[in-house]
Design an enzyme around this catalytic site. Structure first.
Site, mmCIF file in Angstrom:
data_model
loop_
_atom_site.group_PDB
_atom_site.id
_atom_site.type_symbol
_atom_site.label_atom_id
_atom_site.label_comp_id
_atom_site.label_asym_id
_atom_site.label_seq_id
_atom_site.Cartn_x
_atom_site.Cartn_y
_atom_site.Cartn_z
ATOM 1 N N GLY A 76 49.595 72.540 72.489
ATOM 2 C CA GLY A 76 50.275 71.824 73.563
ATOM 3 C C GLY A 76 49.958 72.524 74.868
ATOM 4 O O GLY A 76 49.589 73.702 74.874
ATOM 5 N N CYS A 103 47.532 77.060 68.179
ATOM 6 C CA CYS A 103 47.598 77.318 69.620
ATOM 7 C C CYS A 103 49.057 77.426 70.088
ATOM 8 O O CYS A 103 49.755 78.361 69.708
ATOM 9 C CB CYS A 103 46.810 76.238 70.365
ATOM 10 N N TYR A 104 49.560 76.451 70.870
ATOM 11 C CA TYR A 104 50.960 76.536 71.306
ATOM 12 C C TYR A 104 51.882 76.663 70.088
ATOM 13 O O TYR A 104 52.894 77.367 70.128
ATOM 14 C CB TYR A 104 51.339 75.283 72.115
ATOM 15 N N HIS A 149 41.512 76.043 67.828
ATOM 16 C CA HIS A 149 41.743 74.698 67.282
ATOM 17 C C HIS A 149 40.829 74.433 66.084
ATOM 18 O O HIS A 149 39.657 74.115 66.263
ATOM 19 C CB HIS A 149 41.492 73.647 68.372
ATOM 20 N N GLU A 151 40.901 71.901 64.251
ATOM 21 C CA GLU A 151 40.678 70.457 64.089
ATOM 22 C C GLU A 151 39.463 69.944 64.855
ATOM 23 O O GLU A 151 39.002 68.836 64.601
ATOM 24 C CB GLU A 151 41.931 69.675 64.515
ATOM 25 N N SER A 194 52.274 37.077 61.867
ATOM 26 C CA SER A 194 52.077 36.937 63.320
ATOM 27 C C SER A 194 50.598 36.848 63.654
ATOM 28 O O SER A 194 50.232 36.609 64.794
ATOM 29 C CB SER A 194 52.659 38.160 64.029
ATOM 30 N N GLY A 195 49.755 37.086 62.640
ATOM 31 C CA GLY A 195 48.316 37.108 62.907
ATOM 32 C C GLY A 195 47.852 38.451 63.428
ATOM 33 O O GLY A 195 46.675 38.661 63.702
ATOM 34 N N GLY A 196 48.775 39.405 63.582
ATOM 35 C CA GLY A 196 48.413 40.748 64.032
ATOM 36 C C GLY A 196 47.782 41.544 62.896
ATOM 37 O O GLY A 196 47.740 41.077 61.756
ATOM 38 N N VAL A 197 47.318 42.743 63.239
ATOM 39 C CA VAL A 197 46.590 43.528 62.236
ATOM 40 C C VAL A 197 47.491 43.867 61.040
ATOM 41 O O VAL A 197 47.037 43.846 59.887
ATOM 42 C CB VAL A 197 45.944 44.795 62.865
ATOM 43 N N ASP A 198 48.785 44.107 61.277
ATOM 44 C CA ASP A 198 49.659 44.511 60.167
ATOM 45 C C ASP A 198 49.896 43.360 59.184
ATOM 46 O O ASP A 198 49.654 43.496 57.986
ATOM 47 C CB ASP A 198 51.016 45.008 60.687
ATOM 48 N N SER A 199 50.384 42.219 59.704
ATOM 49 C CA SER A 199 50.716 41.139 58.775
ATOM 50 C C SER A 199 49.455 40.518 58.176
ATOM 51 O O SER A 199 49.464 40.085 57.022
ATOM 52 C CB SER A 199 51.595 40.078 59.443
ATOM 53 N N LYS A 247 49.673 52.745 62.400
ATOM 54 C CA LYS A 247 48.760 51.688 62.829
ATOM 55 C C LYS A 247 47.293 52.010 62.521
ATOM 56 O O LYS A 247 46.562 51.182 62.004
ATOM 57 C CB LYS A 247 48.963 51.462 64.324
#
Ligand code: XMP
Length: 508
Positions: free
Chosen positions: A55, A82-83, A171, A173, A225-230, A364
């Site tokens: 951070g 780190c932090y 780091h 990562e 809803s046509g979104g990525v999830d549903s 997501k």
């Protein structure tokens, strides 16, 4: 699906999401949460490993990120980065040098104690990538120094296996740290005994098996809803339910331009039958003259739930499936004790039929990977999210009546087209175009008018828990304000570049 084994506490580093991504590359799922959210989540879940990210703050700053202090006593292996390492040191009696005496930005060569489990099997000397002002000058009692930089002799890592705590100043990562992935793998496998659990195909199988066990040959509807999830969830579940699954899309009157066409396309791609329920009048009646954000959502949620129930009854469904994600549950206060930020329209509907939330443990970016692995078109896997209450929560200060919704829909369509034309739409995680009904004076033709404003906001984020406000280039901003103010009821355009926090993605 197995519960998430790793909690990553986001202490405000630009690399926090890189930690999540690197862990997935290594085959592990993780929950990446802010310190405030981590507390509630930790109480409701039992991870096997905790990573405290880096951070930009100093532990001596008044408002520096503070994970719950009991994290140091929960007997779960912890890795501070780190932090994160500085915070551990500061809280357990070590000394963190606050005066930037030993700044490190960029590459350093570190010498590791390869007898420590964290560094087992790695080269004893290699390049690490670090970026910090403060550093640990003296490790706390009970800790050992297990790596130092060769030139500066900065303490690069410390450990206390009996306390199950490790810390690295660099780091691991980022790809510039040569042995970074091996170090993270040692922490997860050798120290925390985590098992690999991120394989999109396995997750799809797990969800199918779990749902099939619960819902067997029963009938279900899915809020679509046509979104990525549903859409992705429909594609996952279509082979489980076959003809017994109906996707129900409620046309609330708050959809965007051409959205119904996209919804139909997405249902076909997911392989589910779709029913569109025209309910604009019911939503108008139910939301009425309400202008308050939360109250609008509550009214929206009530009518949304009622229509879903009616449709479930018509289809004789035993289950109602929803694509709610871990984030929705966290933000609506349904996971642990996180504060209620917003009541999501599809969480806690208390329906008569049993609700299934098969994506409740996913974030997501994970759903997007499932969509890619299922070979859904990129227009679906990369689709920007759009809130269930749609344009209803993008009308500010006046009741979201049809005329206002129409102006917001038009403005959203125009801004979207301009961004697409300039190739700037793809780089934005979500575009928000809201109608501010607080009137101001403007000039149209020869006369003065007293009319509305449009607020344009783009955000960049991976998980929507935090987000960066986008600064669109000047030529795009100019074109947007020119085009949008052609509407007789719009006199001004504002660009909102505020980050989340303190702002949220949506304005309502
Ligand atoms: P905020 O505004 O909380 O939004 O930063 C985070 C993400 O959630 C979406 N959002 C919603 N989605 N029902 C939904 O289905 C809602 O009530 C709702 N409120 C916010 C928002 O668009 C963003 O993607």
């Amino acid at each position: 699906m197995k519960p998430i084994q790793i909690l990553v506490v986001d202490m405000g580093s630009q690399y926090t999401l890189v930690i999540g991504r690197t862990l997935r590359e290594l085959g592990f799922r993780s929950a990446v949460l802010s310190p405030g959210k981590a507390e509630g989540w930790l109480k409701a879940n039992k991870p096997q490993a905790v990573i405290l990210s880096g951070g930009s703050a100093s532990v001596y700053e008044e408002n520096s990120p503070q994970p719950p202090k009991y994290i140091l006593k929960i007997d779960i292996p912890i890795l501070g980065i780190c932090y994160g390492m500085q915070w551990i040191s500061h809280k357990t009696g070590g000394l963190v040098a606050p005066h930037h005496e030993r700044k490190e930005y960029g590459e350093a060569v570190a010498k590791f104690d390869t007898k420590d489990l964290l560094f087992r099997g790695i080269k004893s000397k290699s390049i690490v990538w670090a970026s910090h002002g403060d550093s640990v000058e003296k490790v706390p009692v009970g800790f050992r120094i297990i790596a130092r930089s060769v030139d500066e002799k900065v303490i690069e890592a410390m450990s206390s296996p009996s306390k199950k705590i490790w810390g690295v100043q660099f780091h691991p990562e980022v790809t510039h740290t040569k042995e970074g992935k091996k170090i993270l793998l040692n922490f997860l496998e050798k120290i925390a005994k985590c098992e690999k659990d991120w394989q999109p195909a396995d997750i799809v199988d797990d969800i199918r098996n779990e749902t099939s066990k619960v819902a067997g040959d029963k009938k279900a509807i899915i809020g679509f809803s046509g979104g990525v999830d549903s859409t992705t969830l429909s594609a996952v579940l279509a082979p489980v339910f076959r003809k017994n699954l109906l996707a129900v899309c409620i046309d609330t009157g708050g959809l965007r331009r051409n959205e119904l066409e996209e919804i139909k396309f997405n249902a076909r791609a997911a392989g589910v039958n779709l029913k569109i329920v025209k309910a604009s009048a019911r939503f108008q009646k139910s939301i009425g003259r309400e202008t308050h954000s939360e109250k609008k959502r509550k009214r929206f949620k009530k009518i949304y739930g009622r229509i879903l129930e009616e449709e479930a009854k018509k289809f004789q469904a035993d289950f109602i499936v929803q694509g709610s994600l871990a984030t929705d549950l966290i933000e609506s206060g349904s996971a642990g004790k996180a504060d209620l930020i917003k009541s999501h329209h599809n969480v806690g509907l208390n329906l008569k039929e049993k609700e299934l939330h098969p994506f409740r443990n996913l974030f997501k970016y994970e759903v997007r990977e499932l969509a890619r692995s299922l070979k859904l078109p990129s227009s679906i896997s990369e689709r920007q999210p759009f809130p269930g209450p749609g344009l209803f929560i993008r009308i500010i200060g006046e009741p979201p009546r049809k005329d206002k919704l129409n102006i917001a829909r038009w403005a959203d369509g125009e801004v979207t087209d301009i961004l697409k034309k300039h190739g700037a739409y793809k780089g934005v995680s979500q575009l928000i175009v809201a109608l501010d009904c607080q009137r101001t004076v403007g000039i149209k033709g020869d006369g003065r008018v007293y009319a509305y404003s449009v607020i344009v906001r783009g955000v960049k984020t991976l998980d929507f828990m935090t987000a960066e406000g986008v600064q669109f280039p000047a030529n795009i901003r100019r074109e947007i304000s020119t085009v949008v103010t052609r509407h007789p009821k719009i006199v001004r355009v504002f660009f909102d570049e505020t980050n989340k926090p303190p702002a949220t993605t949506e304005m309502e």
